[in-house]
Scaffold this active site. Structure first.
Site, PDB file in Angstrom:
ATOM      1  N   GLY A 131       0.674  -0.950  -0.004  1.00  0.00           N
ATOM      2  CA  GLY A 131       0.057   0.023  -0.025  1.00  0.00           C
ATOM      3  C   GLY A 131       0.908   1.262  -0.076  1.00  0.00           C
ATOM      4  O   GLY A 131       1.514   1.635  -0.829  1.00  0.00           O
ATOM      5  N   SER A 132       1.098   1.801   1.253  1.00  0.00           N
ATOM      6  CA  SER A 132       2.063   2.857   1.366  1.00  0.00           C
ATOM      7  C   SER A 132       3.562   2.542   0.880  1.00  0.00           C
ATOM      8  O   SER A 132       4.329   3.377   0.248  1.00  0.00           O
ATOM      9  CB  SER A 132       2.258   3.276   2.777  1.00  0.00           C
ATOM     10  N   TRP A 156      -8.181  -2.736  -3.885  1.00  0.00           N
ATOM     11  CA  TRP A 156      -8.775  -1.280  -3.693  1.00  0.00           C
ATOM     12  C   TRP A 156      -8.625  -0.582  -4.908  1.00  0.00           C
ATOM     13  O   TRP A 156      -8.278   0.548  -4.867  1.00  0.00           O
ATOM     14  CB  TRP A 156      -8.202  -0.605  -2.597  1.00  0.00           C
ATOM     15  N   THR A 158     -10.093   1.556  -7.885  1.00  0.00           N
ATOM     16  CA  THR A 158     -11.321   2.376  -8.297  1.00  0.00           C
ATOM     17  C   THR A 158     -11.410   2.068  -9.777  1.00  0.00           C
ATOM     18  O   THR A 158     -10.520   1.972 -10.523  1.00  0.00           O
ATOM     19  CB  THR A 158     -10.911   3.797  -8.165  1.00  0.00           C
ATOM     20  N   GLN A 336     -22.125  18.482  13.294  1.00  0.00           N
ATOM     21  CA  GLN A 336     -22.397  19.089  14.447  1.00  0.00           C
ATOM     22  C   GLN A 336     -23.274  20.270  14.312  1.00  0.00           C
ATOM     23  O   GLN A 336     -24.206  20.576  15.076  1.00  0.00           O
ATOM     24  CB  GLN A 336     -21.196  19.360  15.275  1.00  0.00           C
ATOM     25  N   GLY A 339     -26.708  19.375  13.803  1.00  0.00           N
ATOM     26  CA  GLY A 339     -27.671  18.759  14.854  1.00  0.00           C
ATOM     27  C   GLY A 339     -27.958  17.416  14.447  1.00  0.00           C
ATOM     28  O   GLY A 339     -27.394  16.563  13.753  1.00  0.00           O
ATOM     29  N   GLU A 363      -4.403   7.642  -2.893  1.00  0.00           N
ATOM     30  CA  GLU A 363      -3.173   8.574  -3.421  1.00  0.00           C
ATOM     31  C   GLU A 363      -2.204   8.832  -2.451  1.00  0.00           C
ATOM     32  O   GLU A 363      -1.825   9.797  -2.575  1.00  0.00           O
ATOM     33  CB  GLU A 363      -3.913   9.267  -4.484  1.00  0.00           C
ATOM     34  N   THR A 365      -1.416   8.051   1.873  1.00  0.00           N
ATOM     35  CA  THR A 365      -2.259   8.554   2.815  1.00  0.00           C
ATOM     36  C   THR A 365      -1.327  10.037   3.616  1.00  0.00           C
ATOM     37  O   THR A 365      -0.505  10.155   2.944  1.00  0.00           O
ATOM     38  CB  THR A 365      -1.725   7.531   4.009  1.00  0.00           C
ATOM     39  N   SER A 366      -2.044  10.472   4.464  1.00  0.00           N
ATOM     40  CA  SER A 366      -1.483  11.697   5.293  1.00  0.00           C
ATOM     41  C   SER A 366       0.154  11.448   5.620  1.00  0.00           C
ATOM     42  O   SER A 366       0.807  12.107   5.329  1.00  0.00           O
ATOM     43  CB  SER A 366      -2.336  12.351   6.155  1.00  0.00           C
TER      44      SER A 366
HETATM   45  N1  CAA Z   1       8.907  11.576  -9.272  1.00  0.00           N
HETATM   46  C1  CAA Z   1      10.007  10.770  -9.838  1.00  0.00           C
HETATM   47  N2  CAA Z   1      10.868  10.046  -9.027  1.00  0.00           N
HETATM   48  C2  CAA Z   1      10.511   9.863  -7.759  1.00  0.00           C
HETATM   49  C3  CAA Z   1       9.336  10.416  -7.282  1.00  0.00           C
HETATM   50  C4  CAA Z   1       8.792  11.292  -8.091  1.00  0.00           C
HETATM   51  N3  CAA Z   1       7.673  11.974  -7.591  1.00  0.00           N
HETATM   52  N4  CAA Z   1       9.421   9.949  -5.887  1.00  0.00           N
HETATM   53  C5  CAA Z   1      10.313   8.986  -5.715  1.00  0.00           C
HETATM   54  N5  CAA Z   1      10.984   8.839  -6.849  1.00  0.00           N
HETATM   55  C6  CAA Z   1      12.103   8.126  -7.311  1.00  0.00           C
HETATM   56  C7  CAA Z   1      13.316   8.309  -6.268  1.00  0.00           C
HETATM   57  O1  CAA Z   1      13.948   9.207  -6.836  1.00  0.00           O
HETATM   58  C8  CAA Z   1      13.867   7.197  -6.221  1.00  0.00           C
HETATM   59  O2  CAA Z   1      14.953   6.612  -7.530  1.00  0.00           O
HETATM   60  P1  CAA Z   1      16.389   6.655  -7.523  1.00  0.00           P
HETATM   61  O3  CAA Z   1      16.584   5.775  -6.445  1.00  0.00           O
HETATM   62  O4  CAA Z   1      16.759   5.977  -8.722  1.00  0.00           O
HETATM   63  O5  CAA Z   1      16.980   7.856  -7.187  1.00  0.00           O
HETATM   64  C9  CAA Z   1      12.881   5.824  -6.207  1.00  0.00           C
HETATM   65  O6  CAA Z   1      11.674   6.700  -7.079  1.00  0.00           O
HETATM   66  C10 CAA Z   1      12.511   5.373  -4.816  1.00  0.00           C
HETATM   67  O7  CAA Z   1      12.256   6.494  -4.272  1.00  0.00           O
HETATM   68  P2  CAA Z   1      11.984   6.540  -2.503  1.00  0.00           P
HETATM   69  O8  CAA Z   1      13.452   5.983  -2.023  1.00  0.00           O
HETATM   70  O9  CAA Z   1      11.582   7.932  -2.117  1.00  0.00           O
HETATM   71  O10 CAA Z   1      11.069   5.346  -2.304  1.00  0.00           O
HETATM   72  P3  CAA Z   1      10.440   4.930  -0.853  1.00  0.00           P
HETATM   73  O11 CAA Z   1      10.137   3.412  -0.995  1.00  0.00           O
HETATM   74  O12 CAA Z   1      11.014   5.423   0.225  1.00  0.00           O
HETATM   75  O13 CAA Z   1       8.800   5.524  -0.993  1.00  0.00           O
HETATM   76  C11 CAA Z   1       6.985   6.920  -0.921  1.00  0.00           C
HETATM   77  C12 CAA Z   1       8.376   6.493  -1.100  1.00  0.00           C
HETATM   78  C13 CAA Z   1       6.670   8.375  -1.054  1.00  0.00           C
HETATM   79  C14 CAA Z   1       6.423   6.169   0.420  1.00  0.00           C
HETATM   80  C15 CAA Z   1       6.199   5.889  -2.013  1.00  0.00           C
HETATM   81  O14 CAA Z   1       6.178   4.627  -1.770  1.00  0.00           O
HETATM   82  C16 CAA Z   1       4.734   6.335  -2.064  1.00  0.00           C
HETATM   83  O15 CAA Z   1       4.255   7.222  -2.554  1.00  0.00           O
HETATM   84  N6  CAA Z   1       3.758   5.448  -1.419  1.00  0.00           N
HETATM   85  C17 CAA Z   1       2.264   5.723  -1.618  1.00  0.00           C
HETATM   86  C18 CAA Z   1       1.829   5.118  -2.896  1.00  0.00           C
HETATM   87  C19 CAA Z   1       0.432   5.705  -3.122  1.00  0.00           C
HETATM   88  O16 CAA Z   1       0.333   6.733  -3.200  1.00  0.00           O
HETATM   89  N7  CAA Z   1      -0.563   4.822  -3.419  1.00  0.00           N
HETATM   90  C20 CAA Z   1      -1.689   5.195  -4.095  1.00  0.00           C
HETATM   91  C21 CAA Z   1      -2.333   4.256  -4.593  1.00  0.00           C
HETATM   92  S1  CAA Z   1      -3.117   4.545  -6.136  1.00  0.00           S
HETATM   93  C22 CAA Z   1      -4.740   5.149  -5.570  1.00  0.00           C
HETATM   94  O17 CAA Z   1      -5.085   5.427  -4.515  1.00  0.00           O
HETATM   95  C23 CAA Z   1      -5.619   5.180  -6.980  1.00  0.00           C
HETATM   96  C24 CAA Z   1      -7.065   5.398  -6.617  1.00  0.00           C
HETATM   97  O18 CAA Z   1      -7.695   4.209  -6.984  1.00  0.00           O
HETATM   98  C25 CAA Z   1      -7.823   6.405  -6.106  1.00  0.00           C
END
Ligand code: CAA
Length: 387
Positions: A131-132, A156, A158, A336, A339, A363, A365-366
């Protein structure tokens, strides 16, 4: 700072408001209660151009900027968040993702259908154990020469049952970690794609959310989106844009609850005067108005930064974090203020309160938004508002 909207942007906002009030409001309570997919409403949204707003006209889209899209999302989300989440995923994750990172053949084959709403797209990243932590993909795509064989489960999703095209994120080389993840365009009727049960959700209940299973699904190589190994960065990039859409949705939820509360508080009397004249209620309205205005600035700024080609990752995370918190906090307050009436479906605010919660979850979490923001802050990337 005042962001001045152009005449075109104001016209988009007015058209979306009218459409939401005329075409989405009737039946919204019933669709939510019965988990009925808004087929007619989504068809109309396609005809009105709300499903491919930012896509270039040559591919059947509206050729509009992100700010116009955010304005439309806000108005539609004041009324129907099942429709607005379908709209958000289709516009920002699917259409924008294909237009920005797809090749010409993929755009010709898919983008026109998606931009006009003939097809709806689904974004398949989340898994039972990813997920995250989106890098922990278990879905695999094995290179078989001219095609890949895809196996795995996505959760999950959409528009899981109603979409015609899935963007599926899968592991092509597990040893390379996130650099071994790729993105694929998978037609929903490909043999081996199975739609699991529909989720019975707290909010956005009329949108269809499903588990999707891929069992030996043959995906032509021509359907890989971008280079092999680009899938994780693709997902992160489109999610940065997607977060502007969800921030706009949260803003719309908060603003919708505020509009209903303001009207109700001026009409409803207690202790000999409208409840809006009691400080207990007036201060709630003041807090709502202030947070909504602040959320709107963050949303508009992130949209403008994206349109200017600036790095908007931090800005969109801030907008989503703040707007979703405001939506949750102020929809509770809206109930609220109303009421006993607030606790029943007829007055709409209980639905907005239930819808608000998901904006703090999907998309990213917070907590994920705080990871993105804090990493930027620690790199010294101070957030500079547009002037
Ligand atoms: N743009 C480009 N590259 C990016 C980036 C961005 N915004 N963010 C990260 N990267 C790159 C990094 O540069 C890194 O690359 P290199 O190693 O080559 O430098 C690589 O991606 C890995 O990045 P991180 O080390 O930051 O990765 P992480 O494992 O620490 O994860 C995280 C970061 C922000 C937690 C990410 O995993 C994340 O966003 N998680 C949440 C996922 C999410 O939003 N899911 C939603 C599901 S879809 C949905 O909800 C749709 C629906 O149906 C409504």
């Amino acid at each position: 700072m005042t962001i001045t909207l152009t005449e075109e942007q104001l016209a988009v906002k007015a058209a979306a408001r009218e459409f939401a009030q005329q075409s989405l409001l009737p039946g919204v309570i019933e669709r939510d209660s019965t988990m009925t997919y808004p087929s007619e409403q989504i068809k109309a949204m396609g005809e009105m151009g709300f499903l491919g707003m930012m896509v270039s006209p040559e591919y059947g889209g509206g050729g509009m900027d992100t700010l116009s899209y955010a304005l439309a999302m806000e108005e539609i989300s004041k009324v129907d968040n099942s429709c607005s989440v379908i709209m958000s995923v289709n516009n920002s994750l699917i259409c924008w993702g294909i237009e920005k990172f797809g090749n010409e053949d993929q755009k010709q084959r898919y983008l026109k259908k998606l931009a006009t709403g003939e097809w709806i797209g689904a974004f398949c990243l989340s898994e039972p154990e990813a997920g995250s932590d989106a890098t922990s993909q278990r879905t695999t795509a094995v290179d078989m020469g001219d095609h890949y064989i895809l196996n795995g489960t996505k959760n999950w999703i959409t528009s899981g049952a109603t979409s015609s095209l899935h963007i599926v994120i899968a592991q092509t080389d597990a040893e390379k970690g996130h650099r071994g993840i790729s993105a694929f365009l998978v037609e929903a009727d490909t043999p081996g794609v199975t739609i699991g049960a529909k989720e019975d959700k707290l909010g956005v209940r009329a949108s269809d959310t499903h588990t999707l299973m891929y069992n030996d699904v043959k995906v032509p190589k021509s359907n890989r989106l971008g280079e092999e190994g680009f899938g994780f960065k693709f997902a992160m990039k489109v999610l940065s844009g997607g977060r502007i859409g969800i921030a706009s949705q949260a803003l719309g939820i908060a603003a919708g609850a505020y509009e209903l509360s303001l009207a109700y508080a001026q009409e409803r009397e207690a202790f000999g005067k409208p409840i809006a004249k009691h400080q207990a209620i007036a201060f709630k309205l003041a807090d709502m108005a202030t947070d909504i205005e602040a959320a709107r600035q963050l949303v508009y700024q992130s949209a403008i930064m994206k349109d200017r080609g600036e790095n908007f990752d931090q800005a969109s995370s801030m907008a989503k974090l703040f707007a979703s918190q405001a939506a949750m906090k102020h929809t509770v307050e809206a109930v609220q203020i109303h009421g006993g009436y607030g606790y029943v479906k007829e007055y709409h605010v209980e639905r907005l309160m239930r819808d608000a919660k998901i904006t703090q979850i999907y998309e990213g979490t917070s907590e994920v938004q705080k990871i993105v923001i804090s990493r930027n802050v620690l790199k010294g990337n101070l957030y500079t508002p547009i002037v």
